[in-house]
Design a protein around this motif. Structure first.
Motif, PDB file in Angstrom:
ATOM      1  N   ASN A  62      -7.446   8.517   7.598  1.00  0.00           N
ATOM      2  CA  ASN A  62      -7.224   7.081   7.427  1.00  0.00           C
ATOM      3  C   ASN A  62      -5.813   6.807   6.898  1.00  0.00           C
ATOM      4  O   ASN A  62      -5.193   5.809   7.266  1.00  0.00           O
ATOM      5  CB  ASN A  62      -8.260   6.501   6.475  1.00  0.00           C
ATOM      6  CG  ASN A  62      -9.609   6.300   7.147  1.00  0.00           C
ATOM      7  OD1 ASN A  62      -9.702   6.276   8.374  1.00  0.00           O
ATOM      8  ND2 ASN A  62     -10.654   6.173   6.345  1.00  0.00           N
ATOM      9  N   ALA A  63      -5.304   7.697   6.033  1.00  0.00           N
ATOM     10  CA  ALA A  63      -3.943   7.529   5.519  1.00  0.00           C
ATOM     11  C   ALA A  63      -2.928   7.581   6.662  1.00  0.00           C
ATOM     12  O   ALA A  63      -1.981   6.793   6.699  1.00  0.00           O
ATOM     13  CB  ALA A  63      -3.637   8.604   4.486  1.00  0.00           C
ATOM     14  N   MET A 105      -7.671   7.290   0.075  1.00  0.00           N
ATOM     15  CA  MET A 105      -8.453   7.275   1.312  1.00  0.00           C
ATOM     16  C   MET A 105      -8.375   8.659   1.928  1.00  0.00           C
ATOM     17  O   MET A 105      -7.630   9.525   1.460  1.00  0.00           O
ATOM     18  CB  MET A 105      -7.918   6.212   2.277  1.00  0.00           C
ATOM     19  CG  MET A 105      -6.465   6.399   2.668  1.00  0.00           C
ATOM     20  SD  MET A 105      -5.810   5.023   3.668  1.00  0.00           S
ATOM     21  CE  MET A 105      -5.762   3.701   2.460  1.00  0.00           C
ATOM     22  N   SER A 106      -9.129   8.881   2.971  1.00  0.00           N
ATOM     23  CA  SER A 106      -9.116  10.188   3.628  1.00  0.00           C
ATOM     24  C   SER A 106      -7.776  10.426   4.304  1.00  0.00           C
ATOM     25  O   SER A 106      -7.063   9.463   4.652  1.00  0.00           O
ATOM     26  CB  SER A 106     -10.230  10.249   4.676  1.00  0.00           C
ATOM     27  OG  SER A 106      -9.928   9.402   5.780  1.00  0.00           O
ATOM     28  N   LEU A 133      -2.370   7.393  -1.536  1.00  0.00           N
ATOM     29  CA  LEU A 133      -3.274   6.472  -0.853  1.00  0.00           C
ATOM     30  C   LEU A 133      -4.699   6.954  -1.095  1.00  0.00           C
ATOM     31  O   LEU A 133      -5.034   8.080  -0.743  1.00  0.00           O
ATOM     32  CB  LEU A 133      -2.978   6.433   0.645  1.00  0.00           C
ATOM     33  CG  LEU A 133      -1.653   5.802   1.071  1.00  0.00           C
ATOM     34  CD1 LEU A 133      -1.446   5.959   2.576  1.00  0.00           C
ATOM     35  CD2 LEU A 133      -1.599   4.335   0.697  1.00  0.00           C
ATOM     36  N   CYS A 156       0.820  -1.211   0.000  1.00  0.00           N
ATOM     37  CA  CYS A 156       0.000   0.000   0.000  1.00  0.00           C
ATOM     38  C   CYS A 156       0.852   1.258   0.000  1.00  0.00           C
ATOM     39  O   CYS A 156       0.378   2.345  -0.344  1.00  0.00           O
ATOM     40  CB  CYS A 156      -0.939   0.009   1.203  1.00  0.00           C
ATOM     41  SG  CYS A 156      -0.095   0.040   2.809  1.00  0.00           S
TER      42      CYS A 156
END
Length: 214
Positions: free
Chosen positions: A123-124, A119-120, A117, A111
């Motif tokens: 979340n990252a 994602m928010s 990434l 990842c």
């Protein structure tokens, strides 16, 4: 920041990418703690074979400021002596440790290989912090499938660097931003290390290596 076994000892996640590396470091809790003396750093001690006490220091690249507790290279425009070239060479070898820590982690956690990434931001941050923690667990348990012999850089008998397997898969970005602000105390400490690396602290292969890269 990491230790000699490629385990992270401090991470700072979430600064906007538009900030410089030096600016990010300046705003970090690590910098604040070091400046205020809050960390339990050992007292200065004599370098082996000398009566010259020097502080324990961190090692950084050109992006960080020179401080009594943080050593960075001499910038290219002032590398005008053999001693400075030797110092930069030795510092560069020490910095390979953090390069390998990042390289091992990004090679094993897919990842992290992409530039973005999906994602928010919150979340990252959680994902990156989780991979740092899991990386440390795997390194502490010394699980060979995670980072087997030869996966990280090693040193040949003649002092040559044998690049680790991870470098073939995951190149690590090296910042080239510079920070030129420093105190006289910091400059004196760097010069003491420079003198030590060309004297009692010399290693047998350093002169040949520096000459070969000129």
């Amino acid at each position: 920041m990491c230790d000699a076994k490629y385990r992270f000892t401090y991470v700072d996640i979430g600064t906007p990418g538009r900030f410089s590396d030096g600016g990010t470091f300046g705003q970090s809790s690590l910098n604040a703690a070091m400046e205020s003396g809050q960390l339990n750093i050992p007292s200065p001690t004599n370098l082996p074979g000398t009566s010259q006490p020097l502080p324990f220091v961190m090692v950084g690249d050109e992006a960080v400021p020179l401080k009594p507790w943080l050593m960075r290279p001499f910038p290219g425009r002032v590398v005008d002596s053999h001693g400075k070239k030797i110092y930069n060479y030795r510092l560069s070898r020490a910095r390979r440790t953090i390069e390998n820590a990042f390289g091992i982690m990004t090679s094993r956690w897919r990842c992290l290989r992409d530039n973005t990434l999906v994602m928010s931001p919150d979340n990252a941050k959680r994902v990156i912090l989780a991979t740092c923690v899991l990386h440390n667990v795997m390194r502490k348990q010394n699980i060979n499938p995670y980072s087997p012999p030869g996966f990280a850089d090693s040193i040949a008998p003649g002092g040559e660097i044998v690049e680790g397997i991870w470098r073939r898969e995951t190149p690590v970005h090296n910042s080239r931003q510079t920070n030129r602000s420093y105190s006289q105390d910091a400059a004196d400490i760097r010069n003491h290390f420079k003198s030590y690396f060309t004297g009692l602290g010399a290693v047998e292969w350093q002169d040949a290596h520096v000459r070969s890269t000129q």
